[in-house]
Design an enzyme around this catalytic site. Structure first.
Site, PDB file in Angstrom:
ATOM      1  N   GLU A 230     -54.475  -8.073 -51.889  1.00  0.00           N
ATOM      2  CA  GLU A 230     -53.104  -8.581 -51.928  1.00  0.00           C
ATOM      3  C   GLU A 230     -52.920  -9.634 -53.010  1.00  0.00           C
ATOM      4  O   GLU A 230     -51.916  -9.638 -53.726  1.00  0.00           O
ATOM      5  CB  GLU A 230     -52.703  -9.150 -50.566  1.00  0.00           C
ATOM      6  CG  GLU A 230     -52.517  -8.099 -49.482  1.00  0.00           C
ATOM      7  CD  GLU A 230     -51.436  -7.088 -49.827  1.00  0.00           C
ATOM      8  OE1 GLU A 230     -50.509  -7.414 -50.598  1.00  0.00           O
ATOM      9  OE2 GLU A 230     -51.517  -5.946 -49.347  1.00  0.00           O
TER      10      GLU A 230
ATOM     11  N   TYR B  45     -45.149 -13.404 -47.645  1.00  0.00           N
ATOM     12  CA  TYR B  45     -45.469 -12.006 -47.949  1.00  0.00           C
ATOM     13  C   TYR B  45     -46.930 -11.696 -47.602  1.00  0.00           C
ATOM     14  O   TYR B  45     -47.228 -10.751 -46.852  1.00  0.00           O
ATOM     15  CB  TYR B  45     -45.205 -11.659 -49.437  1.00  0.00           C
ATOM     16  CG  TYR B  45     -45.867 -10.345 -49.762  1.00  0.00           C
ATOM     17  CD1 TYR B  45     -45.295  -9.155 -49.353  1.00  0.00           C
ATOM     18  CD2 TYR B  45     -47.128 -10.303 -50.357  1.00  0.00           C
ATOM     19  CE1 TYR B  45     -45.929  -7.944 -49.551  1.00  0.00           C
ATOM     20  CE2 TYR B  45     -47.778  -9.104 -50.564  1.00  0.00           C
ATOM     21  CZ  TYR B  45     -47.180  -7.931 -50.156  1.00  0.00           C
ATOM     22  OH  TYR B  45     -47.828  -6.751 -50.324  1.00  0.00           O
TER      23      TYR B  45
ATOM     24  N   ASP C 156     -40.917  -8.024 -50.040  1.00  0.00           N
ATOM     25  CA  ASP C 156     -41.244  -8.291 -51.435  1.00  0.00           C
ATOM     26  C   ASP C 156     -40.156  -7.651 -52.299  1.00  0.00           C
ATOM     27  O   ASP C 156     -39.145  -7.185 -51.779  1.00  0.00           O
ATOM     28  CB  ASP C 156     -42.637  -7.754 -51.775  1.00  0.00           C
ATOM     29  CG  ASP C 156     -42.672  -6.241 -51.736  1.00  0.00           C
ATOM     30  OD1 ASP C 156     -41.702  -5.624 -51.287  1.00  0.00           O
ATOM     31  OD2 ASP C 156     -43.681  -5.660 -52.172  1.00  0.00           O
TER      32      ASP C 156
END
Length: 304
Positions: free
Chosen positions: A47, A132, A150
DNA sequence: TTCCCGCAGT
DNA sequence: ACTGCGGGAA
Protein backbone atom coordinates in the site's frame (compact mmCIF):
# COMPACT_ATOMS: atom_id res chain seq x y z
CA UNK A 1 -30.36 16.73 9.52
CA UNK A 2 -30.84 12.99 9.99
CA UNK A 3 -30.52 12.49 6.24
CA UNK A 4 -27.00 11.23 5.64
CA UNK A 5 -25.05 13.07 2.96
CA UNK A 6 -24.70 10.96 -0.18
CA UNK A 7 -27.52 8.63 0.77
CA UNK A 8 -29.85 9.93 -1.90
CA UNK A 9 -27.30 9.36 -4.64
CA UNK A 10 -27.44 5.59 -4.56
CA UNK A 11 -29.78 3.49 -6.70
CA UNK A 12 -32.75 1.86 -5.00
CA UNK A 13 -31.44 -1.64 -5.43
CA UNK A 14 -28.12 -1.38 -3.62
CA UNK A 15 -27.77 -5.17 -3.17
CA UNK A 16 -27.93 -5.63 -6.93
CA UNK A 17 -25.22 -3.00 -7.41
CA UNK A 18 -23.07 -4.76 -4.83
CA UNK A 19 -23.54 -8.20 -6.30
CA UNK A 20 -22.81 -6.98 -9.81
CA UNK A 21 -19.46 -5.50 -8.80
CA UNK A 22 -18.33 -8.43 -6.66
CA UNK A 23 -19.21 -10.94 -9.35
CA UNK A 24 -17.45 -8.84 -11.98
CA UNK A 25 -14.33 -8.70 -9.81
CA UNK A 26 -14.32 -12.37 -8.92
CA UNK A 27 -14.80 -13.41 -12.54
CA UNK A 28 -11.63 -11.68 -13.67
CA UNK A 29 -9.14 -9.21 -12.20
CA UNK A 30 -5.48 -8.28 -12.29
CA UNK A 31 -3.48 -10.75 -10.30
CA UNK A 32 -1.09 -8.66 -8.23
CA UNK A 33 1.02 -10.70 -5.81
CA UNK A 34 -0.15 -8.79 -2.72
CA UNK A 35 -3.64 -10.01 -3.48
CA UNK A 36 -2.37 -13.50 -2.62
CA UNK A 37 -1.45 -12.70 0.96
CA UNK A 38 -3.20 -11.63 4.15
CA UNK A 39 -0.01 -10.74 6.01
CA UNK A 40 -0.53 -7.18 7.27
CA UNK A 41 3.16 -6.42 6.90
CA UNK A 42 3.21 -7.46 3.26
CA UNK A 43 -0.03 -5.59 2.65
CA UNK A 44 1.25 -2.40 4.25
CA UNK A 45 4.41 -2.50 2.17
CA UNK A 46 2.34 -2.82 -1.00
CA UNK A 47 0.00 0.00 0.00
CA UNK A 48 2.75 2.43 0.88
CA UNK A 49 4.57 1.69 -2.36
CA UNK A 50 1.35 2.05 -4.34
CA UNK A 51 0.33 5.42 -3.00
CA UNK A 52 2.00 7.38 -5.75
CA UNK A 53 3.60 4.75 -7.97
CA UNK A 54 2.00 2.79 -10.79
CA UNK A 55 1.14 -0.74 -9.76
CA UNK A 56 3.06 -2.38 -12.57
CA UNK A 57 6.25 -0.77 -11.29
CA UNK A 58 5.51 -1.75 -7.71
CA UNK A 59 5.53 -5.51 -8.27
CA UNK A 60 9.30 -5.97 -8.60
CA UNK A 61 10.02 -3.51 -5.79
CA UNK A 62 7.58 -5.26 -3.47
CA UNK A 63 9.15 -8.66 -4.10
CA UNK A 64 12.68 -7.32 -3.63
CA UNK A 65 11.69 -5.50 -0.45
CA UNK A 66 10.18 -8.59 1.13
CA UNK A 67 13.19 -10.65 0.13
CA UNK A 68 15.46 -8.18 1.90
CA UNK A 69 13.22 -7.64 4.95
CA UNK A 70 10.85 -10.65 5.10
CA UNK A 71 9.15 -9.75 8.38
CA UNK A 72 8.18 -6.65 10.28
CA UNK A 73 10.87 -7.51 12.82
CA UNK A 74 13.50 -7.56 10.08
CA UNK A 75 12.43 -4.15 8.87
CA UNK A 76 12.30 -2.75 12.40
CA UNK A 77 15.90 -3.86 12.90
CA UNK A 78 17.08 -2.39 9.60
CA UNK A 79 19.26 0.66 9.17
CA UNK A 80 17.25 3.71 8.10
CA UNK A 81 19.75 4.50 5.37
CA UNK A 82 19.36 1.05 3.86
CA UNK A 83 15.59 1.41 3.67
CA UNK A 84 15.83 4.87 2.13
CA UNK A 85 18.54 3.62 -0.21
CA UNK A 86 16.32 0.78 -1.32
CA UNK A 87 13.54 3.27 -1.99
CA UNK A 88 15.67 5.41 -4.27
CA UNK A 89 17.27 2.39 -5.97
CA UNK A 90 13.79 1.27 -6.97
CA UNK A 91 12.57 4.74 -7.96
CA UNK A 92 9.71 4.59 -5.50
CA UNK A 93 9.43 8.34 -5.07
CA UNK A 94 8.80 10.17 -1.81
CA UNK A 95 11.62 9.05 0.46
CA UNK A 96 9.62 10.12 3.48
CA UNK A 97 7.45 7.08 2.83
CA UNK A 98 10.43 4.78 3.32
CA UNK A 99 11.01 6.47 6.65
CA UNK A 100 7.34 6.14 7.62
CA UNK A 101 7.33 2.45 6.74
CA UNK A 102 10.48 1.87 8.75
CA UNK A 103 9.05 3.79 11.67
CA UNK A 104 5.73 1.93 11.47
CA UNK A 105 7.61 -1.39 11.65
CA UNK A 106 9.35 -0.22 14.80
CA UNK A 107 6.03 0.83 16.29
CA UNK A 108 4.54 -2.60 15.68
CA UNK A 109 7.54 -4.31 17.26
CA UNK A 110 8.14 -1.92 20.15
CA UNK A 111 4.69 -0.56 20.98
CA UNK A 112 2.59 -3.61 20.10
CA UNK A 113 4.99 -6.45 20.88
CA UNK A 114 4.96 -7.47 17.22
CA UNK A 115 1.18 -7.83 17.11
CA UNK A 116 -0.53 -5.80 14.41
CA UNK A 117 -3.58 -3.70 15.25
CA UNK A 118 -6.55 -5.37 13.55
CA UNK A 119 -8.84 -2.40 13.00
CA UNK A 120 -8.60 0.93 11.18
CA UNK A 121 -8.33 3.02 14.36
CA UNK A 122 -5.42 0.99 15.68
CA UNK A 123 -3.67 0.92 12.33
CA UNK A 124 -4.06 4.69 12.02
CA UNK A 125 -1.69 5.07 14.95
CA UNK A 126 1.14 3.82 12.78
CA UNK A 127 3.38 6.38 11.13
CA UNK A 128 2.42 7.08 7.54
CA UNK A 129 -0.88 5.27 7.88
CA UNK A 130 -3.81 7.60 7.22
CA UNK A 131 -7.48 6.88 6.55
CA UNK A 132 -6.94 5.25 3.17
CA UNK A 133 -4.09 2.97 4.21
CA UNK A 134 -5.69 2.04 7.54
CA UNK A 135 -8.81 0.83 5.80
CA UNK A 136 -6.85 -0.89 3.06
CA UNK A 137 -4.70 -2.88 5.50
CA UNK A 138 -7.64 -3.63 7.79
CA UNK A 139 -9.56 -4.88 4.75
CA UNK A 140 -6.92 -6.86 2.91
CA UNK A 141 -5.25 -8.38 5.97
CA UNK A 142 -8.21 -8.81 8.31
CA UNK A 143 -11.36 -8.24 6.22
CA UNK A 144 -12.11 -5.68 8.88
CA UNK A 145 -12.01 -2.28 7.22
CA UNK A 146 -14.39 0.47 6.26
CA UNK A 147 -14.84 1.55 2.68
CA UNK A 148 -11.64 2.97 1.22
CA UNK A 149 -11.84 6.36 -0.43
CA UNK A 150 -9.03 7.18 -2.80
CA UNK A 151 -8.98 9.01 -6.10
CA UNK A 152 -10.24 5.88 -7.89
CA UNK A 153 -13.24 5.51 -5.63
CA UNK A 154 -14.03 9.21 -5.83
CA UNK A 155 -13.98 9.13 -9.61
CA UNK A 156 -16.24 6.09 -9.75
CA UNK A 157 -18.80 7.48 -7.29
CA UNK A 158 -18.73 10.91 -8.88
CA UNK A 159 -19.48 9.50 -12.31
CA UNK A 160 -21.80 6.64 -11.49
CA UNK A 161 -23.97 8.21 -8.79
CA UNK A 162 -23.36 11.96 -9.16
CA UNK A 163 -21.87 12.18 -5.69
CA UNK A 164 -20.72 15.79 -5.24
CA UNK A 165 -17.00 16.45 -5.14
CA UNK A 166 -16.87 16.59 -1.37
CA UNK A 167 -14.83 14.33 0.90
CA UNK A 168 -17.54 13.66 3.46
CA UNK A 169 -20.06 12.86 0.73
CA UNK A 170 -17.66 10.39 -0.85
CA UNK A 171 -16.94 8.76 2.48
CA UNK A 172 -20.59 8.49 3.38
CA UNK A 173 -21.66 7.06 0.05
CA UNK A 174 -18.73 4.66 -0.18
CA UNK A 175 -19.58 3.28 3.25
CA UNK A 176 -23.27 2.84 2.48
CA UNK A 177 -22.42 1.06 -0.71
CA UNK A 178 -20.04 -1.44 0.86
CA UNK A 179 -21.64 -4.79 1.78
CA UNK A 180 -21.34 -5.33 5.51
CA UNK A 181 -18.44 -7.55 6.52
CA UNK A 182 -16.98 -7.88 3.04
CA UNK A 183 -14.38 -5.13 3.00
CA UNK A 184 -11.65 -7.34 1.56
CA UNK A 185 -13.35 -8.24 -1.69
CA UNK A 186 -15.30 -5.01 -1.90
CA UNK A 187 -12.42 -2.58 -1.58
CA UNK A 188 -10.37 -4.61 -4.03
CA UNK A 189 -13.28 -4.66 -6.43
CA UNK A 190 -14.20 -0.99 -6.38
CA UNK A 191 -10.58 0.07 -6.84
CA UNK A 192 -10.20 -2.47 -9.62
CA UNK A 193 -13.21 -0.89 -11.27
CA UNK A 194 -11.58 2.52 -11.08
CA UNK A 195 -8.32 1.05 -12.34
CA UNK A 196 -9.45 -0.86 -15.41
CA UNK A 197 -12.94 0.35 -16.38
CA UNK A 198 -13.38 3.83 -14.95
CA UNK A 199 -10.03 5.44 -15.45
CA UNK A 200 -9.60 9.06 -16.52
CA UNK A 201 -10.47 7.77 -19.97
CA UNK A 202 -13.23 5.26 -19.29
CA UNK A 203 -13.53 1.86 -20.95
CA UNK A 204 -17.07 0.91 -19.94
CA UNK A 205 -17.85 -1.59 -22.65
CA UNK A 206 -14.33 -2.90 -23.16
CA UNK A 207 -14.01 -3.71 -19.47
CA UNK A 208 -17.65 -4.77 -19.30
CA UNK A 209 -18.34 -2.43 -16.43
CA UNK A 210 -20.91 -4.08 -14.18
CA UNK A 211 -22.55 -0.76 -13.29
CA UNK A 212 -23.49 0.45 -16.77
CA UNK A 213 -27.20 0.05 -16.16
CA UNK A 214 -27.06 2.31 -13.09
CA UNK A 215 -24.29 4.67 -14.15
CA UNK A 216 -25.18 8.31 -14.59
CA UNK A 217 -22.14 9.04 -16.75
CA UNK A 218 -22.80 6.04 -18.97
CA UNK A 219 -26.31 7.38 -19.50
CA UNK A 220 -25.32 10.97 -20.18
CA UNK A 221 -21.97 10.47 -21.86
CA UNK A 222 -20.42 13.02 -19.50
CA UNK A 223 -17.33 11.37 -18.01
CA UNK A 224 -16.05 14.39 -16.19
CA UNK A 225 -13.99 13.42 -13.14
CA UNK A 226 -13.25 15.33 -9.93
CA UNK A 227 -10.33 17.71 -10.23
CA UNK A 228 -7.04 16.24 -9.11
CA UNK A 229 -4.72 18.97 -7.87
CA UNK A 230 -1.85 19.34 -10.29
CA UNK A 231 1.70 19.46 -9.05
CA UNK A 232 4.21 22.17 -9.83
CA UNK A 233 6.84 21.34 -12.43
CA UNK A 234 9.22 18.70 -11.21
CA UNK A 235 12.21 19.56 -13.40
CA UNK A 236 14.50 21.86 -11.46
CA UNK A 237 12.33 21.69 -8.37
CA UNK A 238 13.44 21.37 -4.79
CA UNK A 239 11.91 17.90 -4.72
CA UNK A 240 14.12 16.86 -7.59
CA UNK A 241 17.18 18.21 -5.78
CA UNK A 242 16.25 16.38 -2.59
CA UNK A 243 15.90 13.19 -4.59
CA UNK A 244 19.32 13.71 -6.12
CA UNK A 245 20.92 14.24 -2.72
CA UNK A 246 19.48 10.96 -1.47
CA UNK A 247 20.52 9.15 -4.62
CA UNK A 248 24.09 10.50 -4.51
CA UNK A 249 24.53 9.76 -0.81
CA UNK A 250 23.19 6.27 -1.39
CA UNK A 251 25.96 5.75 -3.92
CA UNK A 252 28.82 7.40 -1.98
CA UNK A 253 28.12 6.69 1.69
CA UNK A 254 29.46 10.08 2.79
CA UNK A 255 30.43 13.28 1.04
CA UNK A 256 31.60 16.76 2.00
CA UNK A 257 29.42 19.64 0.84
CA UNK A 258 31.63 20.64 -2.06
CA UNK A 259 31.84 17.03 -3.22
CA UNK A 260 28.11 16.54 -3.02
CA UNK A 261 27.09 19.85 -4.60
CA UNK A 262 28.33 19.28 -8.16
CA UNK A 263 26.69 15.86 -8.22
CA UNK A 264 23.36 17.44 -7.32
CA UNK A 265 23.57 20.45 -9.63
CA UNK A 266 26.03 20.79 -12.49
CA UNK A 267 25.94 24.55 -11.94
CA UNK A 268 26.94 24.19 -8.28
CA UNK A 269 29.44 26.86 -7.26
CA UNK A 270 30.40 27.07 -3.57
CA UNK A 271 29.87 30.82 -3.39
CA UNK A 272 27.15 31.08 -6.04
CA UNK A 273 23.37 31.24 -5.85
CA UNK A 274 23.30 27.47 -5.77
CA UNK A 275 26.28 26.97 -3.52
CA UNK A 276 27.13 25.88 0.01
CA UNK A 277 24.48 28.09 1.54
CA UNK A 278 21.77 26.62 -0.66
CA UNK A 279 23.01 23.06 -0.23
CA UNK A 280 23.25 23.42 3.53
CA UNK A 281 19.61 24.51 3.62
CA UNK A 282 18.57 21.53 1.54
CA UNK A 283 20.52 19.14 3.75
CA UNK A 284 19.20 20.78 6.88
CA UNK A 285 15.65 20.05 5.79
CA UNK A 286 16.55 16.47 4.88
CA UNK A 287 18.18 16.15 8.29
CA UNK A 288 15.02 17.45 9.96
CA UNK A 289 13.09 14.88 7.94
CA UNK A 290 15.29 12.13 9.36
CA UNK A 291 16.62 11.13 5.97
CA UNK A 292 20.12 12.64 6.08
CA UNK A 293 22.68 13.34 8.78
CA UNK A 294 24.88 16.39 8.41
CA UNK A 295 27.83 16.55 10.80
CA UNK A 296 30.96 18.70 10.45
CA UNK A 297 30.13 19.51 6.85
CA UNK A 298 29.88 15.85 5.88
CA UNK A 299 26.57 14.33 4.74
CA UNK A 300 25.42 10.71 4.98
CA UNK A 301 22.12 8.91 4.81
CA UNK A 302 20.64 8.76 8.27
CA UNK A 303 21.80 5.67 10.18
CA UNK A 304 19.37 5.11 12.98
C1' DT B 1 1.59 17.39 -19.75
C1' DT B 2 -0.71 14.55 -16.90
C1' DC B 3 -1.32 10.61 -14.26
C1' DC B 4 -0.37 7.48 -10.48
C1' DC B 5 -4.55 2.86 -4.74
C1' DG B 6 -2.21 9.91 0.48
C1' DC B 7 0.02 11.56 4.48
C1' DA B 8 2.27 14.52 8.02
C1' DG B 9 3.39 18.90 9.72
C1' DT B 10 1.74 23.35 10.55
C1' DA C 1 -7.20 24.40 5.28
C1' DC C 2 -2.84 24.48 3.16
C1' DT C 3 1.73 22.92 1.74
C1' DG C 4 5.57 19.82 0.60
C1' DC C 5 6.84 15.49 -0.88
C1' DG C 6 9.85 11.77 -6.44
C1' DG C 7 10.03 10.15 -10.46
C1' DG C 8 8.85 6.76 -14.24
C1' DA C 9 5.60 6.20 -17.86
C1' DA C 10 1.75 7.16 -20.99
Amino acid sequence: MSEQAGDDHLPNDVPAVQTALVEWYEADHRDYPWRQTDDPYEILVSEVMSQQTQLDRVVAAWEDFLEQWPTVADLAAADRGDVVGFWTDHSLGYNNRAKYLHEAARQVVEDHDGQWPRDPDGLSELMGVGPYTANAVASFAFNNGNAVVDTNVKRVLYRAFDVPDDDSAFEETAQRLMPEGRSEVWNNAIMELGGVACEKTPDCDGAQCPWREWCSAYQSGDFTAPDVPTQPTFEGSRRQMRGRVISVLNEYDELALDELGPRVRVDYAPEGEYGREWLRGLLSDLDDDGLVTLTDGVATLSRT
